[in-house]
Each structure stands twice: as structure tokens, then as C-alpha cells.
Design a protein around this motif. Structure first.
Motif, PDB file in Angstrom:
ATOM      1  N   LEU A  76      -1.557   4.243  10.248  1.00 22.40           N
ATOM      2  CA  LEU A  76      -0.464   3.291  10.504  1.00 22.40           C
ATOM      3  C   LEU A  76       0.849   3.798   9.883  1.00 22.40           C
ATOM      4  CD1 LEU A  76      -1.957  -0.312  10.169  1.00 22.40           C
ATOM      5  CD2 LEU A  76      -1.289   0.936  12.224  1.00 22.40           C
TER       6      LEU A  76
ATOM      7  N   PRO B   4     -16.382   2.479   2.692  1.00 24.84           N
ATOM      8  CA  PRO B   4     -15.518   1.536   3.426  1.00 24.84           C
ATOM      9  C   PRO B   4     -14.056   1.612   2.982  1.00 24.84           C
ATOM     10  CG  PRO B   4     -17.554   0.455   2.793  1.00 24.84           C
ATOM     11  CD  PRO B   4     -17.565   1.797   2.131  1.00 24.84           C
ATOM     12  N   LEU B   5     -13.830   1.780   1.678  1.00 26.85           N
ATOM     13  CA  LEU B   5     -12.444   1.863   1.211  1.00 26.85           C
ATOM     14  C   LEU B   5     -11.778   3.136   1.745  1.00 26.85           C
ATOM     15  CD1 LEU B   5     -10.364   0.341  -0.481  1.00 26.85           C
ATOM     16  CD2 LEU B   5     -10.897   1.845  -2.380  1.00 26.85           C
TER      17      LEU B   5
ATOM     18  N   VAL C 125     -10.703   2.406   5.266  1.00 24.72           N
ATOM     19  CA  VAL C 125      -9.498   1.577   5.261  1.00 24.72           C
ATOM     20  C   VAL C 125      -8.290   2.435   4.889  1.00 24.72           C
ATOM     21  CG1 VAL C 125      -8.335  -0.321   4.079  1.00 24.72           C
ATOM     22  CG2 VAL C 125     -10.715  -0.577   4.763  1.00 24.72           C
ATOM     23  N   TRP C 126      -8.467   3.307   3.893  1.00 24.69           N
ATOM     24  CA  TRP C 126      -7.395   4.204   3.455  1.00 24.69           C
ATOM     25  C   TRP C 126      -6.914   5.059   4.629  1.00 24.69           C
ATOM     26  CZ3 TRP C 126      -6.736   2.404  -1.297  1.00 24.69           C
ATOM     27  CH2 TRP C 126      -5.810   3.009  -2.143  1.00 24.69           C
TER      28      TRP C 126
ATOM     29  N   TRP D  16       0.821  -1.211   0.000  1.00 29.99           N
ATOM     30  CA  TRP D  16       0.000   0.000   0.000  1.00 29.99           C
ATOM     31  C   TRP D  16       0.862   1.272   0.000  1.00 29.99           C
ATOM     32  CZ3 TRP D  16      -1.015   4.169   3.335  1.00 29.99           C
ATOM     33  CH2 TRP D  16      -2.141   4.921   3.013  1.00 29.99           C
TER      34      TRP D  16
ATOM     35  N   PHE E 284       2.407   6.039  12.238  1.00 26.17           N
ATOM     36  CA  PHE E 284       3.099   5.248  13.270  1.00 26.17           C
ATOM     37  C   PHE E 284       4.504   4.851  12.787  1.00 26.17           C
ATOM     38  CE2 PHE E 284      -0.658   3.115  15.732  1.00 26.17           C
ATOM     39  CZ  PHE E 284      -1.184   4.366  15.986  1.00 26.17           C
TER      40      PHE E 284
ATOM     41  N   LEU F 249      -7.203   4.397   7.863  1.00 27.73           N
ATOM     42  CA  LEU F 249      -6.517   3.569   8.861  1.00 27.73           C
ATOM     43  C   LEU F 249      -5.085   3.272   8.409  1.00 27.73           C
ATOM     44  CD1 LEU F 249      -9.423   1.090   9.718  1.00 27.73           C
ATOM     45  CD2 LEU F 249      -8.542   2.950  11.166  1.00 27.73           C
ATOM     46  N   LEU F 250      -4.931   2.965   7.125  1.00 23.63           N
ATOM     47  CA  LEU F 250      -3.593   2.689   6.607  1.00 23.63           C
ATOM     48  C   LEU F 250      -2.723   3.951   6.692  1.00 23.63           C
ATOM     49  CD1 LEU F 250      -4.702   0.547   3.542  1.00 23.63           C
ATOM     50  CD2 LEU F 250      -3.382  -0.276   5.486  1.00 23.63           C
TER      51      LEU F 250
END
Lengths: 60, 387
Positions: free
Chosen positions: B348, B337-338, B341-342, B205, B351, B344-345
Motif C-alpha cells: 500500500l 501473520p504479522l 500484514v507488514w 505505520w 501505491f 500488505l502495508l
């Protein structure tokens, strides 16, 4: 701790996840409906695994 | 020292330096990119818009000449550059107007019109909006083309950092199972595990979003290339013709384009003399109807004096690459939903960046560099670092 791991052992899971992610990235481009759902699951997988591994070993 | 160790140290150095140089900018991009994933929803929440009139299915669209005249009546002294059908709101059409035909279109006024009645809706000033500020910070940091290209360079460094990160992941994981998180250990160990885990999980990703972002920074250059390449070729016979004094019907031009390219839907029209057309043509850009083909535009050039078709061709590969890379960067091609997810990624990825900087600082203090840690794979268990 485990014994020394080979490169194949180290990269087997990451390779599978990278392939699944790539399928997810392309899937929603190809079509709508189910194709979108495949994307959500495939790209949601890394997030899910992250949470799983961190929470499972979290100190109490 | 073996050849492998030497090469790993070199990869470690590449990972350290490429990351360090781009981290600050990548943080900016991740943070500003987060609200941009939801820019439509945020705009809807923060800004009210005049709703187009209710139109039952099958209502024919208004005559475009009539619609254009209504729009220009609201913008006296201005000339139209583009007419754009709203992608998400079929009831609305945008007319982009500037002071002169060769003025910079990024400063244009956008007039929103009702598709079916041809009536004026509103002309919002988007430049003060939160999403606009985020977008400017994200694309060029308010520094124009140099800012864009600079961020593109940072994106390339980011991609190199990811690839070198894959290499240095191996020595780091020689004694650990996949997904190891040593929760009982000191922070530096825990954060190393977070960095390794999130980094390797997100490889595909981050590489795709990073690289498609880099491609997007070249959009202006790609447009210029197309202008001097295919567009110039298609309109070569018009090169020395005088600019038409009176333009033929816009509505007629769009109709001709529709018939010339059956099965595709008009996306926008570039007026004669703008960046996307020649001095003598309306350029009608049409798109397909699948998630992929809706991103690929095909221009039909209509002679603005006679109203007849001059030429219509598929765009060259470098333009198609740019168009396909856009959804892959924005994450706007698979519903809400995508987008989630995008996001959340993206979090991360933040992080990964933060833990990366922390690891570099800690190791520098402890005198254990990434390269040395690799040279001695056991040094992550070094007493200087762990409890």
C-alpha cells in the motif's frame, strides 16, 4: 458530496485508526499469543478498510 | 488570501518537495524491503543447510572451547571475532572469524557449528545470496556508511512528507466523506482518492517504520558512542594493561556471565579486541525472554586473563532505543501473520508513492499545483482535471 466538514469530522476516523495501529504496533512487542493476535487484527484493519472502500465503489 | 490559506500553501509546498526528493529512494526501500520481510523463508527455500544433529530436550550444550577449536580448525590462520547463538535455530551456533582481530568484521567468514555436539556444520557464503543483495541495497546501496546516512536523510524527508501530508489531507477532504473513492471519475481523481485514503489509513505505520528505519541508519554511530562511552568507562582500569597473551576459557567466561546476570540468556560473545569489547575482555551479551526484552542486550565483561567478572551494566538509553526500533522496522516480532500484514502495508505504501508522483505530474501539466489546489479547495473539481 456532503456539506463542508469541520476538522473534527475530517480527522475523527483517521485518529481512531492511528490509535488502533499504534496499539497493534506495541502489542506484539509486549507478549506472545493473544498479544500477537491483537497486532494482526489492529494492523490488518487499515488494509481491510482500504480494500473495503475501493471495492465498494468500484465501477462495474 | 487568509493566513490559514497561506499556511496551508506552505504545507503543500513542504509536502510536494519532501516527497519528490525522497520518492525514488522510498520506492527502492519499499521494493527491496518486501522480500526482506521474508528473508528467513526465502533463504530456506533457495539455500540448503546442513541440519544440526537431533538433540532430545535437555541435552546439554557442547563445551564452547571444544566447539571453538573445531571451528578454528576449519578456518586455519583466522582469529575469532564473535560467537553468536542462532536466534531461530537453537541447534546452531555461529563463529565469526577474520584474518586479524582488527580486520573489518563485515568481511568475516561465518562458520556454523552444532550447539550440542560442537561439530562443524557448514560455512555458507551469504554474500552472493538474493537476500544479501536486497539487504545491501536496502541499508546502504553498496555505499557503506555514507550510503546508510544518506538513506537515513531520505527517511527523515519521508517522515516530514507524511506529517505535511496529514495537514494537506484536510482541505482535500473538506467536501468528502472519509474513505471517499470516486470510482466514476477520471483517473486523476480516482488516484487522488487512493493517495488520500491509503495515506491517511497508514499514517501511524509509515511514520513508525519510517522513523525506526532512520534510527537504524545510525547503528554504526550508536555503537561507536557506546564504545567510547559506557564500554570505555567499564574498562577504564584496563586501559594501560598489556593485551593478554593467552585467553582464559571461553566456556568458563560464558558460565561466569550467566551467573552474574541470572534469568537472561547469552546472545553472543565478543572476543577481546573487537568493536564490542575491550582488548582485555570477553564481552558476553545476554538477552531476556519476552518479545521486547529479547531485543535488549546486557553485556557482562569477563577479564580474559583471569576469567572473573569485571562489570555488567544495562546498556544506555540510546542503545536500547536502537534495539527496540529494530523489530518495529522489520516486522519480525509477531509471527508469520504479522509479516504478511507488514508486506500488505508495504505494498500500500508503494501505491501511495506511485499515485503521489502521478498526481504531481498531472497537476504540473494542467497547471494546478498542490499549493494552488489547496488555495482553492474546489480545484479538484476543476474541469481541467475531471470529466
Amino acid at each position: 458530496m456532503v456539506a463542508h466538514r469541520s476538522l473534527t469530522q475530517i480527522f475523527a476516523v483517521p485518529l481512531v485508526i492511528a490509535i488502533v495501529s499504534t496499539v497493534g504496533l506495541i502489542s506484539a512487542l509486549v507478549g506472545d499469543g493473544w498479544w500477537d493476535a491483537v497486532s494482526w487484527v489492529a494492523l490488518g484493519l487499515p488494509v481491510l478498510l482500504y480494500l473495503l472502500f475501493i471495492w465498494r465503489r468500484r465501477p462495474n | 488570501m487568509t493566513a490559514t490559506t497561506k499556511s496551508l500553501r506552505r504545507w503543500g509546498a513542504v509536502h510536494k518537495w519532501t516527497s519528490l526528493i525522497c520518492t525514488l529512494f522510498m520506492l527502492l526501500l519499499c521494493i527491496t524491503g518486501l522480500p526482506l520481510i521474508f528473508h528467513d523463508e526465502i533463504d530456506d527455500l533457495l539455500h540448503s543447510q546442513v541440519k544440526p544433529a537431533e538433540a532430545p530436550a535437555g541435552t546439554p550444550p557442547a563445551n564452547l572451547d571444544h566447539l571453538l577449536a573445531n571451528a578454528l580448525a576449519r578456518a586455519p590462520g583466522r582469529v575469532p571475532h564473535f560467537l553468536i547463538w542462532d536466534r531461530d535455530e537453537p541447534g546452531a551456533v555461529w563463529v565469526s572469524v577474520g584474518p586479524t582481530i582488527d580486520a573489518d568484521p563485515t568481511n568475516n567468514l561465518l562458520v556454523r557449528m552444532d550447539t550440542h555436539t560442537g561439530a562443524y556444520l557448514d560455512s555458507p557464503d551469504v554474500t552472493g545470496r538474493f537476500t544479501y543483495i536486497m539487504l545491501k541495497l536496502h541499508t546502504d546501496m553498496f555505499a557503506g556508511l555514507p550510503g546508510k546516512l544518506f538513506l537515513g536523510l531520505m527517511g527523515i524527508l519521508f517522515c516530514v512528507a507524511i506529517i505535511s501530508g496529514i495537514v494537506v489531507y484536510a482541505p482535500s477532504m473538506r467536501k468528502l466523506r472519509f474513505g471517499a473513492y470516486r470510482a466514476q471519475r477520471r483517473r486523476v481523481v480516482r488516484w487522488l482518492d487512493v493517495h488520500n485514503l491509503a495515506g491517511i489509513l497508514l499514517v501511524a505505520w509509515t511514520l513508525v517504520v519510517g522513523f525506526t528505519g532512520v534510527i537504524n541508519t545510525w547503528a554504526d554511530l550508536v555503537l561507536k558512542m557506546w564504545q567510547f562511552g559506557q564500554l570505555a568507562e567499564m574498562t577504564a582500569q584496563y586501559k594501560d594493561r598489556p593485551v593478554p597473551t593467552k585467553l582464559t576459557s571461553l566456556n568458563g567466561a560464558v558460565e561466569v556471565a550467566r551467573h552474574a546476570v541470572p534469568g537472561m540468556t547469552p546472545s553472543f560473545v565478543a572476543f577481546p579486541g573487537t568493536l564490542f569489547s575491550s582488548k582485555s575482555h570477553y564481552a558476553v551479551f545476554l538477552h531476556g525472554d519476552t518479545p521486547l526484552t529479547s531485543r535488549l542486550l546486557k553485556p557482562a565483561l569477563i577479564d580474559a586473563e583471569t576469567g572473573t567478572l569485571t562489570d555488567s551494566r544495562d546498556m544506555p538509553w540510546y542503545v536500547s532505543t536502537l534495539y527496540v526500533s529494530q523489530p518495529l522496522h522489520f516486522g519480525d516480532y509477531g509471527g508469520m501473520p504479522l509479516k504478511i500484514v507488514w508486506a500488505l502495508l508495504d505494498i500500500l505504501t508503494i501505491f501511495i508513492l506511485v499515485t503521489g508522483v502521478y498526481l504531481w505530474m498531472r497537476r504540473r501539466k494542467a497547471g494546478v499545483s498542490v499549493e494552488r489546489a489547496i488555495a482553492n479547495a474546489a480545484s479538484i473539481d476543476n474541469p481541467a482535471l475531471t470529466s
